[in-house]
Design a protein around this motif. Sequence first.
Motif, short mmCIF file in Angstrom:
data_model
loop_
_atom_site.label_atom_id
_atom_site.label_comp_id
_atom_site.label_asym_id
_atom_site.label_seq_id
_atom_site.Cartn_x
_atom_site.Cartn_y
_atom_site.Cartn_z
N GLN A 1 -72.75 22.23 32.15
CA GLN A 1 -71.47 22.68 32.71
C GLN A 1 -70.31 22.56 31.73
O GLN A 1 -69.24 23.11 31.98
CB GLN A 1 -71.15 21.87 33.98
CG GLN A 1 -72.17 22.03 35.09
CD GLN A 1 -73.26 20.96 35.06
OE1 GLN A 1 -73.75 20.61 33.98
NE2 GLN A 1 -73.62 20.44 36.22
N TRP A 2 -70.52 21.87 30.64
CA TRP A 2 -69.47 21.66 29.64
C TRP A 2 -69.63 22.56 28.42
O TRP A 2 -68.80 22.54 27.51
CB TRP A 2 -69.49 20.20 29.19
CG TRP A 2 -70.78 19.84 28.50
CD1 TRP A 2 -71.04 19.88 27.16
CD2 TRP A 2 -72.00 19.44 29.12
NE1 TRP A 2 -72.33 19.52 26.90
CE2 TRP A 2 -72.95 19.23 28.09
CE3 TRP A 2 -72.39 19.22 30.44
CZ2 TRP A 2 -74.26 18.85 28.35
CZ3 TRP A 2 -73.70 18.83 30.69
CH2 TRP A 2 -74.61 18.64 29.67
N SER B 1 -74.17 27.17 41.21
CA SER B 1 -72.87 27.67 40.81
C SER B 1 -71.85 27.55 41.92
O SER B 1 -70.64 27.58 41.67
CB SER B 1 -72.98 29.13 40.36
OG SER B 1 -73.69 29.24 39.16
N GLU C 1 -77.36 30.32 33.52
CA GLU C 1 -75.95 30.04 33.77
C GLU C 1 -75.81 29.41 35.15
O GLU C 1 -76.28 29.96 36.14
CB GLU C 1 -75.15 31.34 33.72
CG GLU C 1 -73.72 31.23 34.20
CD GLU C 1 -72.88 30.30 33.34
OE1 GLU C 1 -72.49 29.22 33.86
OE2 GLU C 1 -72.63 30.65 32.17
N ARG C 2 -75.19 28.21 35.21
CA ARG C 2 -75.00 27.56 36.50
C ARG C 2 -73.55 27.15 36.72
O ARG C 2 -73.23 26.29 37.51
CB ARG C 2 -75.93 26.35 36.64
CG ARG C 2 -75.72 25.25 35.64
CD ARG C 2 -75.77 23.88 36.28
NE ARG C 2 -74.75 23.74 37.30
CZ ARG C 2 -74.78 22.81 38.25
NH1 ARG C 2 -75.78 21.97 38.33
NH2 ARG C 2 -73.80 22.72 39.14
N GLY C 3 -72.66 27.82 35.97
CA GLY C 3 -71.23 27.55 36.13
C GLY C 3 -70.71 26.58 35.09
O GLY C 3 -71.45 25.79 34.51
N THR C 4 -69.42 26.66 34.86
CA THR C 4 -68.74 25.81 33.89
C THR C 4 -67.72 24.95 34.61
O THR C 4 -67.05 25.42 35.55
CB THR C 4 -68.04 26.67 32.81
OG1 THR C 4 -69.02 27.47 32.15
CG2 THR C 4 -67.32 25.81 31.79
N ALA C 5 -67.59 23.69 34.21
CA ALA C 5 -66.69 22.76 34.88
C ALA C 5 -65.25 23.26 34.85
O ALA C 5 -64.74 23.66 33.80
CB ALA C 5 -66.79 21.38 34.23
N TRP D 1 -67.16 24.39 39.85
CA TRP D 1 -67.66 25.22 38.75
C TRP D 1 -67.14 26.65 38.91
O TRP D 1 -66.94 27.14 40.03
CB TRP D 1 -69.20 25.26 38.73
CG TRP D 1 -69.88 23.98 39.09
CD1 TRP D 1 -70.80 23.80 40.08
CD2 TRP D 1 -69.71 22.70 38.48
NE1 TRP D 1 -71.22 22.49 40.12
CE2 TRP D 1 -70.55 21.78 39.16
CE3 TRP D 1 -68.91 22.21 37.45
CZ2 TRP D 1 -70.64 20.44 38.82
CZ3 TRP D 1 -68.99 20.86 37.11
CH2 TRP D 1 -69.85 20.00 37.78
#
Length: 278
Positions: free
Chosen positions: A143-144, A204, A169-173, A179
């Motif tokens: 996520q980072w 996500s 892809e599982r989202g970004t913090a 996310w």
Amino acid sequence: MIPQSSDLFTGRVRVDGTRSLFLIAGPCVLEDEDLNLLVAEQVAKISADADIPAIFKASFDKANRSSLESPRGPGLIEGCEVLRRIREQVGLPVLTDIHLPEQAIHVAETVDALQIPAFLCRQTDLLEAAGRTGRPVNVKKGQWLAPQDMVGAVEKIRAAGGREIAVTERGTAFGYGRWVVDMRSFTMMSEATNCVTVFDASHSVQLAGAGRSVSGGEPEFIESLSLAAVGAGANGLFVEVHPDPSQAASDGSNVLPLDRLEGLVQRCSRVQEVVVRE
């Protein structure tokens, strides 16, 4: 002897040289025998009806639960046996997470593909152990991390002998416990790593720690984000499903109800066909 990779993630080649959308789906964690088989059979039916490759996913151990009291799953030995039975009875390939390097060789003897959780995507020993098995590996983006930074994880797997790799892809913090999904990520990861890309539609929409002892979620956004991701170029769709999310042993707040999976897959398949034609 462990077989080499079998084109699981790259799917079937169409006449025009493109590849069909593929699906990774199942409960977050292995539960009782009836539920595991119910979900696997439904995923297999959707796969056949939509004419897309599908892989059954469930974890034998959720090592990153929010609370000590949260169920973790049946464990390595029993979990691998459960996955073997699902594979034999339903006929779907199976995928599961590993958390420790020493788990890789044992798990690879049973499953068709290994998965590296997002929070472990920089663990060199774990990535190398997965690569050495020769099994396909799905590695989730931390996520980072920026999308292009996934090249490091992929290079570790390839250097150890891994050949078929997917990046997810599982989202970004975005601040604490939320996310966001940058839809440019699929193109950026694909170009940087030369791997197929997957969208993790369930995690996500997770709200980490929102329920104090459990994670929260916004599952109402699973479908719209999935359509957007496929439109943006994602090759695969990862969806955790459950016949009754309120009773799920893990991540019930961000799984898709099982009876909505077929409609989602059909819509995403239509979007993918448009993308391919364009």
